[in-house]
Scaffold this motif. Structure first.
Motif, PDB file in Angstrom:
ATOM      1  N   LEU A 128       0.849  -1.189   0.000  1.00 34.85           N
ATOM      2  CA  LEU A 128       0.000   0.000   0.000  1.00 34.85           C
ATOM      3  C   LEU A 128       0.883   1.237   0.000  1.00 34.85           C
ATOM      4  O   LEU A 128       1.784   1.359   0.830  1.00 34.85           O
ATOM      5  N   ASP A 129       0.602   2.170  -0.915  1.00 33.22           N
ATOM      6  CA  ASP A 129       1.384   3.402  -0.925  1.00 33.22           C
ATOM      7  C   ASP A 129       0.791   4.410   0.062  1.00 33.22           C
ATOM      8  O   ASP A 129      -0.001   4.055   0.941  1.00 33.22           O
ATOM      9  N   THR A 130       1.144   5.676  -0.094  1.00 33.09           N
ATOM     10  CA  THR A 130       0.835   6.676   0.926  1.00 33.09           C
ATOM     11  C   THR A 130      -0.412   7.507   0.642  1.00 33.09           C
ATOM     12  O   THR A 130      -0.756   8.376   1.442  1.00 33.09           O
ATOM     13  N   SER A 131      -1.093   7.275  -0.458  1.00 33.40           N
ATOM     14  CA  SER A 131      -2.188   8.166  -0.858  1.00 33.40           C
ATOM     15  C   SER A 131      -3.409   8.008   0.044  1.00 33.40           C
ATOM     16  O   SER A 131      -3.630   6.961   0.663  1.00 33.40           O
ATOM     17  N   THR A 132      -4.232   9.046   0.101  1.00 29.61           N
ATOM     18  CA  THR A 132      -5.429   9.002   0.935  1.00 29.61           C
ATOM     19  C   THR A 132      -6.491   8.060   0.362  1.00 29.61           C
ATOM     20  O   THR A 132      -7.301   7.517   1.112  1.00 29.61           O
ATOM     21  N   THR A 133      -6.500   7.851  -0.941  1.00 25.08           N
ATOM     22  CA  THR A 133      -7.446   6.887  -1.516  1.00 25.08           C
ATOM     23  C   THR A 133      -7.046   5.470  -1.141  1.00 25.08           C
ATOM     24  O   THR A 133      -7.900   4.628  -0.831  1.00 25.08           O
ATOM     25  N   VAL A 134      -5.752   5.191  -1.147  1.00 19.67           N
ATOM     26  CA  VAL A 134      -5.266   3.877  -0.693  1.00 19.67           C
ATOM     27  C   VAL A 134      -5.515   3.722   0.806  1.00 19.67           C
ATOM     28  O   VAL A 134      -5.785   2.617   1.291  1.00 19.67           O
ATOM     29  N   GLN A 135      -5.466   4.821   1.541  1.00 20.13           N
ATOM     30  CA  GLN A 135      -5.798   4.776   2.963  1.00 20.13           C
ATOM     31  C   GLN A 135      -7.243   4.302   3.160  1.00 20.13           C
ATOM     32  O   GLN A 135      -7.539   3.546   4.086  1.00 20.13           O
ATOM     33  N   ALA A 136      -8.140   4.724   2.265  1.00 20.20           N
ATOM     34  CA  ALA A 136      -9.531   4.266   2.329  1.00 20.20           C
ATOM     35  C   ALA A 136      -9.617   2.762   2.107  1.00 20.20           C
ATOM     36  O   ALA A 136     -10.480   2.093   2.683  1.00 20.20           O
ATOM     37  N   CYS A 137      -8.723   2.226   1.289  1.00 20.12           N
ATOM     38  CA  CYS A 137      -8.650   0.769   1.090  1.00 20.12           C
ATOM     39  C   CYS A 137      -8.269   0.083   2.399  1.00 20.12           C
ATOM     40  O   CYS A 137      -8.887  -0.913   2.798  1.00 20.12           O
ATOM     41  N   ALA A 138      -7.268   0.623   3.088  1.00 17.94           N
ATOM     42  CA  ALA A 138      -6.838   0.060   4.372  1.00 17.94           C
ATOM     43  C   ALA A 138      -7.976   0.091   5.390  1.00 17.94           C
ATOM     44  O   ALA A 138      -8.175  -0.857   6.163  1.00 17.94           O
ATOM     45  N   GLU A 139      -8.731   1.172   5.381  1.00 13.81           N
ATOM     46  CA  GLU A 139      -9.839   1.327   6.331  1.00 13.81           C
ATOM     47  C   GLU A 139     -10.938   0.297   6.103  1.00 13.81           C
ATOM     48  O   GLU A 139     -11.638  -0.091   7.046  1.00 13.81           O
ATOM     49  N   HIS A 140     -11.104  -0.144   4.856  1.00 12.09           N
ATOM     50  CA  HIS A 140     -12.178  -1.086   4.527  1.00 12.09           C
ATOM     51  C   HIS A 140     -11.703  -2.542   4.458  1.00 12.09           C
ATOM     52  O   HIS A 140     -12.512  -3.434   4.177  1.00 12.09           O
TER      53      HIS A 140
ATOM     54  N   ILE B 173      -8.941 -10.332   7.475  1.00 12.49           N
ATOM     55  CA  ILE B 173      -8.484 -11.541   6.802  1.00 12.49           C
ATOM     56  C   ILE B 173      -6.968 -11.616   6.929  1.00 12.49           C
ATOM     57  O   ILE B 173      -6.287 -10.596   7.030  1.00 12.49           O
ATOM     58  N   GLU B 174      -6.459 -12.826   6.929  1.00 11.74           N
ATOM     59  CA  GLU B 174      -5.011 -12.991   7.076  1.00 11.74           C
ATOM     60  C   GLU B 174      -4.318 -12.568   5.779  1.00 11.74           C
ATOM     61  O   GLU B 174      -4.568 -13.113   4.707  1.00 11.74           O
ATOM     62  N   CYS B 175      -3.481 -11.573   5.881  1.00  9.61           N
ATOM     63  CA  CYS B 175      -2.722 -11.091   4.742  1.00  9.61           C
ATOM     64  C   CYS B 175      -1.493 -10.356   5.267  1.00  9.61           C
ATOM     65  O   CYS B 175      -1.411 -10.033   6.455  1.00  9.61           O
ATOM     66  N   THR B 176      -0.554 -10.112   4.385  1.00  9.69           N
ATOM     67  CA  THR B 176       0.657  -9.385   4.756  1.00  9.69           C
ATOM     68  C   THR B 176       0.684  -8.078   3.991  1.00  9.69           C
ATOM     69  O   THR B 176       0.568  -8.066   2.759  1.00  9.69           O
ATOM     70  N   VAL B 177       0.821  -6.969   4.715  1.00  5.51           N
ATOM     71  CA  VAL B 177       0.788  -5.635   4.121  1.00  5.51           C
ATOM     72  C   VAL B 177       2.145  -4.963   4.311  1.00  5.51           C
ATOM     73  O   VAL B 177       2.632  -4.830   5.437  1.00  5.51           O
ATOM     74  N   ILE B 178       2.728  -4.530   3.206  1.00  5.79           N
ATOM     75  CA  ILE B 178       3.984  -3.784   3.226  1.00  5.79           C
ATOM     76  C   ILE B 178       3.657  -2.335   2.869  1.00  5.79           C
ATOM     77  O   ILE B 178       2.971  -2.076   1.880  1.00  5.79           O
ATOM     78  N   THR B 179       4.130  -1.404   3.667  1.00  9.11           N
ATOM     79  CA  THR B 179       3.825   0.003   3.409  1.00  9.11           C
ATOM     80  C   THR B 179       4.910   0.906   3.968  1.00  9.11           C
ATOM     81  O   THR B 179       5.646   0.513   4.883  1.00  9.11           O
ATOM     82  N   ASN B 180       5.004   2.099   3.402  1.00  5.61           N
ATOM     83  CA  ASN B 180       5.894   3.132   3.938  1.00  5.61           C
ATOM     84  C   ASN B 180       5.097   4.266   4.555  1.00  5.61           C
ATOM     85  O   ASN B 180       5.649   5.333   4.828  1.00  5.61           O
TER      86      ASN B 180
END
Length: 259
Positions: free
Chosen positions: A98-110, A114-121
């Motif tokens: 996941l990158d840093t954008s606010t639209t991608v942040q909305a993805c994180a919020e929703h 579920i079991e997954c691995t998230v890499i982000t800066n």
């Protein structure tokens, strides 16, 4: 203060003072001259101002500013719809970036539990996902951008080179025939590496970003696999996306749809 908040404040200042200089932006918001100039470029792209030597003035006709202010206030709901659809594409066991954008942040919020691995800066994305009981979070370390709360630099790019993921989710300032553009070069350099490490690159951007070319190009249209947006786009741009192999997914206000 995030850029969108600062842009609103600049417009409010212009309504009262009629003009603003780069130096005044630096003083009012405690930002660098480069940041002030990028703010003016963004406002000019959205036809909210007319740039002058050393600053900006309002365009003639108040409807332009009203439309711009309304768009800023509505964009959060658009981003939420796009983010919700993007989150539904994340499957159990996925490795994602996941990158840093606010639209991608909305993805994180929703994102569901579920079991997954998230890499982000992004500090914001990591903080949101800390509440997700099943998500494993890998926060990339580097130089900290205080204003936008992300990490960047050679250490982030080098660390990314060791990962291979199923999906990378990115946002942008603009998408046009020239490709994807962002406001900050340091952010764009990290995004380039994020895209290289994924089987599928998914762009999340609302309709206001279409046809816009920003400061730094981080990708060509060929680098994108799926583009999720919130409104129908014109036929010419659809044909351009098809030419470059970009799948289009439209999430309307009343229902989820695709093309």
């Amino acid at each position: 203060m995030f850029q969108e908040e600062r842009l609103r404040s600049i417009i409010d200042y212009l309504k009262k003072a009629k003009r603003i200089s780069v130096d005044e932006i630096c003083s009012l918001f405690d930002v660098s001259r480069d940041t002030a100039r990028r703010d003016l470029v963004k406002l000019e792209e959205d036809k909210a101002i007319i740039r002058t030597r050393g600053g900006a003035i309002l365009p003639s006709g108040q409807h332009v500013i009203k439309d711009y202010s309304n768009r800023l206030s509505l964009v959060s709901s658009e981003k939420k719809r796009i983010g919700k659809k993007a989150a539904s594409l994340i499957m159990p066991g996925d490795y994602i970036i996941l990158d840093t954008s606010t639209t991608v942040q909305a993805c994180a919020e929703h994102l569901k539990d579920i079991e997954c691995t998230v890499i982000t800066n992004s500090i914001n994305q990591a903080d949101i996902l800390a509440k997700n009981s099943q998500a494993h979070i890998q926060l990339l370390g580097g130089e900290f951008h205080k204003e936008h709360r992300y990490l960047y630099g050679t250490s982030v790019i080098e660390k990314l080179s060791h990962y291979h993921v199923d999906k990378t989710f990115i946002g942008c300032v603009g998408i046009s025939e020239k490709g994807l553009t962002v406001a900050h070069e340091e952010d764009g350099m990290v995004m380039q590496k994020m895209m290289q490490q994924a089987d599928q690159v998914i762009l999340l951007a609302d309709h206001t970003k279409i046809g816009v070319t920003g400061y730094f190009r981080c990708a060509t249209l060929n680098d994108i696999d799926l583009f999720i947006t919130d409104q129908e786009i014109d036929e010419e741009f659809q044909e351009l996306l098809e030419k470059h192999g970009v799948e289009l997914l439209i999430v309307s206000q009343t229902h989820d749809g695709g093309r």
